[in-house]
Structure formats: C-alpha cells, structure tokens
Design a protein around this motif. Structure first.
Motif, PDB file in Angstrom:
ATOM      1  N   LEU A 176      17.290  -9.587   9.183  1.00 14.97           N
ATOM      2  CA  LEU A 176      16.920  -9.088  10.513  1.00 14.97           C
ATOM      3  C   LEU A 176      15.872  -7.983  10.406  1.00 14.97           C
ATOM      4  N   VAL A 177      16.053  -7.050   9.459  1.00  6.62           N
ATOM      5  CA  VAL A 177      15.071  -5.979   9.252  1.00  6.62           C
ATOM      6  C   VAL A 177      13.706  -6.570   8.936  1.00  6.62           C
ATOM      7  N   ASN A 178      13.683  -7.564   8.069  1.00  6.32           N
ATOM      8  CA  ASN A 178      12.423  -8.213   7.708  1.00  6.32           C
ATOM      9  C   ASN A 178      11.790  -8.910   8.906  1.00  6.32           C
ATOM     10  N   ASN A 179      12.606  -9.612   9.708  1.00  9.08           N
ATOM     11  CA  ASN A 179      12.086 -10.329  10.881  1.00  9.08           C
ATOM     12  C   ASN A 179      11.514  -9.367  11.914  1.00  9.08           C
ATOM     13  N   ILE A 180      12.232  -8.274  12.162  1.00  7.40           N
ATOM     14  CA  ILE A 180      11.750  -7.279  13.128  1.00  7.40           C
ATOM     15  C   ILE A 180      10.434  -6.677  12.655  1.00  7.40           C
TER      16      ILE A 180
ATOM     17  N   LEU B  42      19.639   2.708   2.602  1.00  6.39           N
ATOM     18  CA  LEU B  42      19.701   1.696   3.658  1.00  6.39           C
ATOM     19  C   LEU B  42      20.780   2.006   4.687  1.00  6.39           C
ATOM     20  N   GLY B  43      21.533   3.099   4.463  1.00  5.38           N
ATOM     21  CA  GLY B  43      22.656   3.423   5.335  1.00  5.38           C
ATOM     22  C   GLY B  43      22.304   3.495   6.815  1.00  5.38           C
ATOM     23  N   PRO B  44      21.308   4.317   7.205  1.00  4.02           N
ATOM     24  CA  PRO B  44      21.007   4.434   8.626  1.00  4.02           C
ATOM     25  C   PRO B  44      20.361   3.189   9.225  1.00  4.02           C
ATOM     26  N   ILE B  45      19.946   2.249   8.387  1.00  3.60           N
ATOM     27  CA  ILE B  45      19.359   0.994   8.892  1.00  3.60           C
ATOM     28  C   ILE B  45      20.445  -0.066   9.025  1.00  3.60           C
ATOM     29  N   PHE B  46      21.063  -0.435   7.918  1.00  6.34           N
ATOM     30  CA  PHE B  46      22.094  -1.475   7.944  1.00  6.34           C
ATOM     31  C   PHE B  46      23.325  -1.026   8.721  1.00  6.34           C
ATOM     32  N   GLY B  47      23.747   0.227   8.502  1.00  5.26           N
ATOM     33  CA  GLY B  47      24.925   0.734   9.202  1.00  5.26           C
ATOM     34  C   GLY B  47      24.740   0.742  10.703  1.00  5.26           C
ATOM     35  N   ALA B  48      23.536   1.151  11.146  1.00  5.43           N
ATOM     36  CA  ALA B  48      23.256   1.206  12.580  1.00  5.43           C
ATOM     37  C   ALA B  48      23.181  -0.198  13.174  1.00  5.43           C
ATOM     38  N   ILE B  49      22.563  -1.124  12.452  1.00  2.00           N
ATOM     39  CA  ILE B  49      22.430  -2.499  12.949  1.00  2.00           C
ATOM     40  C   ILE B  49      23.801  -3.148  13.122  1.00  2.00           C
ATOM     41  N   MET B  50      24.674  -2.973  12.131  1.00  2.00           N
ATOM     42  CA  MET B  50      26.014  -3.569  12.234  1.00  2.00           C
ATOM     43  C   MET B  50      26.906  -2.766  13.178  1.00  2.00           C
ATOM     44  N   GLY B  51      26.724  -1.449  13.186  1.00  2.40           N
ATOM     45  CA  GLY B  51      27.572  -0.592  14.016  1.00  2.40           C
ATOM     46  C   GLY B  51      27.269  -0.668  15.491  1.00  2.40           C
TER      47      GLY B  51
ATOM     48  N   VAL C 294      16.255   7.750  12.568  1.00  2.00           N
ATOM     49  CA  VAL C 294      16.042   6.426  11.967  1.00  2.00           C
ATOM     50  C   VAL C 294      17.151   5.468  12.396  1.00  2.00           C
ATOM     51  N   ALA C 295      18.403   5.941  12.363  1.00  2.00           N
ATOM     52  CA  ALA C 295      19.537   5.104  12.776  1.00  2.00           C
ATOM     53  C   ALA C 295      19.416   4.715  14.244  1.00  2.00           C
ATOM     54  N   LEU C 296      19.037   5.672  15.087  1.00  2.00           N
ATOM     55  CA  LEU C 296      18.878   5.404  16.520  1.00  2.00           C
ATOM     56  C   LEU C 296      17.810   4.340  16.760  1.00  2.00           C
ATOM     57  N   ILE C 297      16.690   4.464  16.053  1.00  2.00           N
ATOM     58  CA  ILE C 297      15.585   3.515  16.209  1.00  2.00           C
ATOM     59  C   ILE C 297      16.012   2.111  15.811  1.00  2.00           C
ATOM     60  N   TRP C 298      16.689   1.981  14.668  1.00  2.00           N
ATOM     61  CA  TRP C 298      17.049   0.640  14.193  1.00  2.00           C
ATOM     62  C   TRP C 298      18.180   0.025  15.002  1.00  2.00           C
ATOM     63  N   ALA C 299      19.097   0.853  15.512  1.00  2.00           N
ATOM     64  CA  ALA C 299      20.139   0.322  16.400  1.00  2.00           C
ATOM     65  C   ALA C 299      19.497  -0.243  17.660  1.00  2.00           C
ATOM     66  N   ALA C 300      18.556   0.507  18.238  1.00  2.00           N
ATOM     67  CA  ALA C 300      17.863   0.049  19.452  1.00  2.00           C
ATOM     68  C   ALA C 300      16.997  -1.168  19.157  1.00  2.00           C
ATOM     69  N   ALA C 301      16.340  -1.176  17.989  1.00  2.00           N
ATOM     70  CA  ALA C 301      15.475  -2.305  17.631  1.00  2.00           C
ATOM     71  C   ALA C 301      16.273  -3.589  17.484  1.00  2.00           C
ATOM     72  N   ALA C 302      17.464  -3.493  16.886  1.00  2.00           N
ATOM     73  CA  ALA C 302      18.302  -4.680  16.683  1.00  2.00           C
ATOM     74  C   ALA C 302      18.701  -5.302  18.013  1.00  2.00           C
ATOM     75  N   ILE C 303      19.084  -4.457  18.969  1.00  2.00           N
ATOM     76  CA  ILE C 303      19.488  -4.955  20.287  1.00  2.00           C
ATOM     77  C   ILE C 303      18.290  -5.509  21.055  1.00  2.00           C
ATOM     78  N   THR C 304      17.163  -4.827  20.971  1.00  2.00           N
ATOM     79  CA  THR C 304      15.969  -5.239  21.711  1.00  2.00           C
ATOM     80  C   THR C 304      15.392  -6.536  21.157  1.00  2.00           C
ATOM     81  N   PHE C 305      15.288  -6.624  19.831  1.00  2.00           N
ATOM     82  CA  PHE C 305      14.690  -7.807  19.200  1.00  2.00           C
ATOM     83  C   PHE C 305      15.519  -9.061  19.460  1.00  2.00           C
ATOM     84  N   THR C 306      16.839  -8.924  19.455  1.00  2.00           N
ATOM     85  CA  THR C 306      17.717 -10.082  19.658  1.00  2.00           C
ATOM     86  C   THR C 306      18.088 -10.273  21.130  1.00  2.00           C
ATOM     87  N   ARG C 307      17.556  -9.392  21.991  1.00  2.00           N
ATOM     88  CA  ARG C 307      17.730  -9.472  23.453  1.00  2.00           C
ATOM     89  C   ARG C 307      19.184  -9.355  23.883  1.00  2.00           C
ATOM     90  N   GLY C 308      19.889  -8.424  23.277  1.00  2.00           N
ATOM     91  CA  GLY C 308      21.254  -8.143  23.716  1.00  2.00           C
ATOM     92  C   GLY C 308      22.285  -8.324  22.626  1.00  2.00           C
TER      93      GLY C 308
END
Length: 488
Positions: free
Chosen positions: A309-313, A64-73, A279-293
């Motif tokens: 958040l991963v589940n909602n996206i 889950l590192g590149p997903i959770f780490g990217a979302i929080m980072g 994968v990290a790049l995709i999830w970092a971008a997805a987190a920002i896009t889904f939450t609109r900033g």
C-alpha cells in the motif's frame, strides 16, 4: 480535510506550547555542561550538530512504526487520529524528552540505570535484562522485512539469506564503529528522505481532499471483528511509534551522549517525537484517502501488506521519485532501527558491567555475545518475534513513565504530567497482556481450556493501576515527611 488540518496544527502547537511547558517543569538549563564535554571518548560521546542529532533521533525512533502502525491502526476509526495527536503531545513526546533529559543528567546513562536509580536495585536488574532482550528482539525483527524486499528486487543469486547476512554484518559495524563514522553519515540522509516523502504525501493529500472522510464521521471501530479487537487496549498498542513507544527511551541516551547543550534537548527529543506523530497522522490519512474509506482499506489490507500500500500510494501520488523513496523507506527504515537497537544493547550491557568502550576489543567483548543471541533469535518465526515485540515495547514505556514520575516527585516538580500517562499506559498494557491472543491466553488456553474475558482483563488492569498509584502515594508521603524533618 478540515479535521486533518486541525490535527496537524494541534501537533505543531503541542510542540511549541506544551513542549516549552514540559521543559520548564523539568528545569532545562543551557548553562549546564553536558556529558559530551566531560566524557568525550571519540566512540559514543561525540559532539554532533543539533540538526544531525535530530535526524538521527527521528530515524532511530521512527523506522516503519509510524507508517505501518498508523496504516493498520487507522482501522480502529477516527479514535486513531485522536490517539496519534494527544498521545504524541501528552505521552510520547513527554516520555522521550524526559528520558533524554534524565540521561543527560546521569552522564549519558542508559535506560535501565536511569529507571533503577529511581525505582530501586531490583527494578534496575529487571530492566537490565528486559531492555537487553528487547533490543536484541528489535535487532532480530528488523532484519526480515528489508531482506525479503531486497531479495525480490535483486537477481535470484542474491536471495533473502544473502541479504539477511549482509544486513547483519552492517548491524555489527554500526554497533562497533564510532557513532559519527557510519550512523552519523548515513542516518541524516535516510531521515531527510523519510521526512521528504511524508511532506510529499501531505501535499498530495490536499490535492485529493475530497476523498478524505472527516474524523467526526463514522466514529466507531471499523475492524472486521471489533469484539476481538476492541479499541482499548488494542489500538494503543497497535499505534505505538506514532504516539508512545518504550523503545524510544532506549534510543534517547544514545543522542544524549552527543548533545552539546541542554537547550537543544526540546527540539531533539520532544521535537523528533512530534515529527513522528506528524508522519503517522499523514500516513493514516493517506491510507484512508487513497482507498476511499475504511471498507476500501480493509479490502486492500486483506489482500496485500502495508508495504504494498505504501508503494502504491507513493507511486500514484508522487510518481517515479515517490516509488523510489517508498522502496528506500521500506528498506532503510527498519534497518536503521535494528542497528541502533543493537548499539543500545551494547551500551546497556557496558553500563551495568562497568566496561568502558574506548577500545575496540572491549566493544567486541561486550558485543559478540549480543550478536550471537540476536542471530539465534532470528531463527525463530517472524510472527512470534513480532507478537512479543509489540507488548514488550509498551511495558518498557510503563517502567520509564513511573521512573520519571518518581524523579519529578522527589525533586518537587509537577509530577502529574507523567503520572497520568503512566497510569493510562499501565491500564492499557496490563489489559493487553491479559486479553490479547499473544498474552496470557497462550498459557491459559492450553492449560485450562479458556482465555480470560475482556471484562476480567480490564478489571485486573484497573486494580494493578490502582495498586501502583497507592504505592506511589505512599512513596510521596515518605518524601514529604523527609522534607518536613529536614526543615525542622
């Protein structure tokens, strides 16, 4: 969306161009016989197809590192995207490839033996203890999250305790059985699912391109309290698995024992790390896009966890299939990091005790103490375990990078490709250990009533880095003098 596309293309180009350059620097040799042909034992040294080794390596190092780490980072701002891209290309992928290749050249040796061969017996023994404890820590850490989620998804009779026990039993089987019997069959399926989910989210990103801010806008730290969470060093430790992680170097030897030809090393070791960076790049971008900033992401993370958040996206963008894949990923990914961590612990212990692993009784003799210590470690609070895992992970990367740099210098190769990342990660890690709340302040605060300031932490880290550079320069002069004497 333009900057996301450019970042994605840079990662791919990095594999093609810089990955090929790094393999030439090392001296990858397709004619060289690999350990799986000379040391086959049907347990750890087992020849596997390259595509399967790639998927196993990818899932080993990813979790889950590149997903959770990217979302929080990503809350550190656009700098997070730059670190994912350039950290992956010039640090993480080089670190993973070189450690895998050195293992190949040392008959599939585990990380402490490789590092010790370059940095000396004292460092070898330190690394043996440190690596072994880190692997046990990883095994303990990655039981809690999947057990929690499974407990919520199943009837009350199947509570968290039940799932903790079941997952731990699986860990024991994955540690003891031949690598092609359980890991070799399950990992490719889960690895493919993780990649499939990432590709699906990437396609959805282009469908929602209007909601993604470009990287060159809002270029500052978006953390709620940026002074207590400065980009340097916090971001570089928060986003570890999506850029560089010392844990990876403990996993590469496991696959080095299964590789049939050195020409497959670049796609397996360098390529798996680039895939993780994507994968990290995709999830970092997805987190920002889904939450609109950044503000929206901050609000969501303040009220829920990255797993929610991963589940909602996934459900929102990919429908029911996405929801299933998200749950599968959140459950399977940490489990598939924990089990290989304990398997690596067995290999590390067996290497330094010189116990062959052909017979199951010998594997049990090495593994039972590891299982016992891991189970006792699991009794500690999860927050404490995770706190120490984060910086211990990067300490391991520092040792590995310096060992590789010494090997390259000793063999007359272009050592600067690992020297620069080694110096940078030394500065990051030392600063973090001194400044972070879970670092030295745990001692200084109760004993002396103060925490070391950020400025002092950076200054000490730069001095430590300069000292290591001085020692390396001294070693380099010694190597050159030996070459001169030999020539005379």
């Amino acid at each position: 969306m333009i900057s996301f596309t450019l970042a994605l293309l840079l990662l791919i180009a990095g594999y093609v161009v810089y990955g090929a350059f790094v393999s030439r620097v090392f001296g990858q040799d397709a004619a060289r016989v690999t350990p799986v042909h000379t040391m086959a034992d049907g347990v750890d040294f087992v020849p596997l197809p390259t595509w399967k080794i790639f998927l196993i390596q990818f899932l080993n190092i990813a979790g889950l590192g590149p997903i959770f780490g990217a979302i929080m980072g990503v809350m550190f701002g656009p700098a997070a995207f730059l670190w994912i891209v350039f950290g992956t290309i010039f640090a993480g992928a080089v670190h993973d490839y070189m450690s895998g290749m050195l293992s190949l050249r040392h008959n599939g040796a585990s990380l402490p033996e490789i590092v010790g061969a370059e940095l000396g017996g004292g460092i070898r023994n330190t690394m043996r203890v440190f690596s072994l404890l880190l692997m046990i820590l990883v095994g303990a850490v990655f039981v809690y999250n999947p057990a929690d989620l499974l407990g919520m998804l199943t009837p009350e009779s199947l509570d968290k305790t039940f799932w903790v026990i079941l997952i731990f039993v699986y860990y024991m089987l994955a540690t003891l059985l031949p690598i092609d019997k359980l890991i070799g069959k399950l990992y490719p399926i889960f690895g493919f699912a993780l990649l499939f989910m990432a590709v699906g989210i990437m396609c959805a990103l282009y469908a929602h391109w209007g909601d993604m801010p470009e990287m060159w806008t809002g270029f500052y730290n978006h953390k709620a309290d940026p002074e207590s969470s400065p980009i340097f060093p916090m971001m570089f430790v928060s986003i570890a698995c999506g850029a560089i992680s010392g844990f990876h170097a403990t996993q590469s030897p496991m696959m080095a024992r299964c590789l049939k030809n050195e020409r497959h090393a670049r796609p397996v070791f360098y390529g798996a790390m680039v895939a993780e960076g994507i994968v990290a790049l995709i999830w970092a971008a997805a987190a920002i896009t889904f939450t609109r900033g950044y503000d929206g992401l901050q609000a969501m993370l303040g009220n829920s966890s990255p797993a929610i958040l991963v589940n909602n996206i996934s459900e929102s963008w990919l429908g029911a299939i996405g929801g299933i894949l998200a749950i599968l990923g959140v459950i399977a990914a940490p489990i598939t990091s924990g089990d290989t961590a304990l398997r690596s612990a067995r290999l590390i212990a067996a290497d330094f005790m010189h116990v062959d692993q052909n017979a199951v009784l010998k594997r049990l003799a090495v593994s039972v103490p590891i299982f016992g210590i891991c189970f006792l470690t699991m009794l500690m609070p999860y927050e404490v375990l995770w706190r120490y895992f984060a910086w211990c992970n990067q300490v391991l990367a520092v040792f590995t990078l310096w060992a590789i740099t010494v090997w390259l210098a000793r063999n007359g190769k272009l050592y600067v490709i690992t020297l620069v990342p080694a110096m940078f990660m030394t500065a990051v890690t030392v600063t973090y250990i001194i400044f972070a709340p879970e670092g030295l302040s745990l001692l200084t605060q109760p004993l002396f009533g103060f925490a070391i300031s950020y400025t002092a932490a950076v200054a000490i880290a730069l001095c430590a880095t300069a000292l290591l550079l001085f020692l390396f320069g001294k070693y380099l002069r010694g190597v050159r003098n030996q070459i001169t004497l030999s020539a005379e």
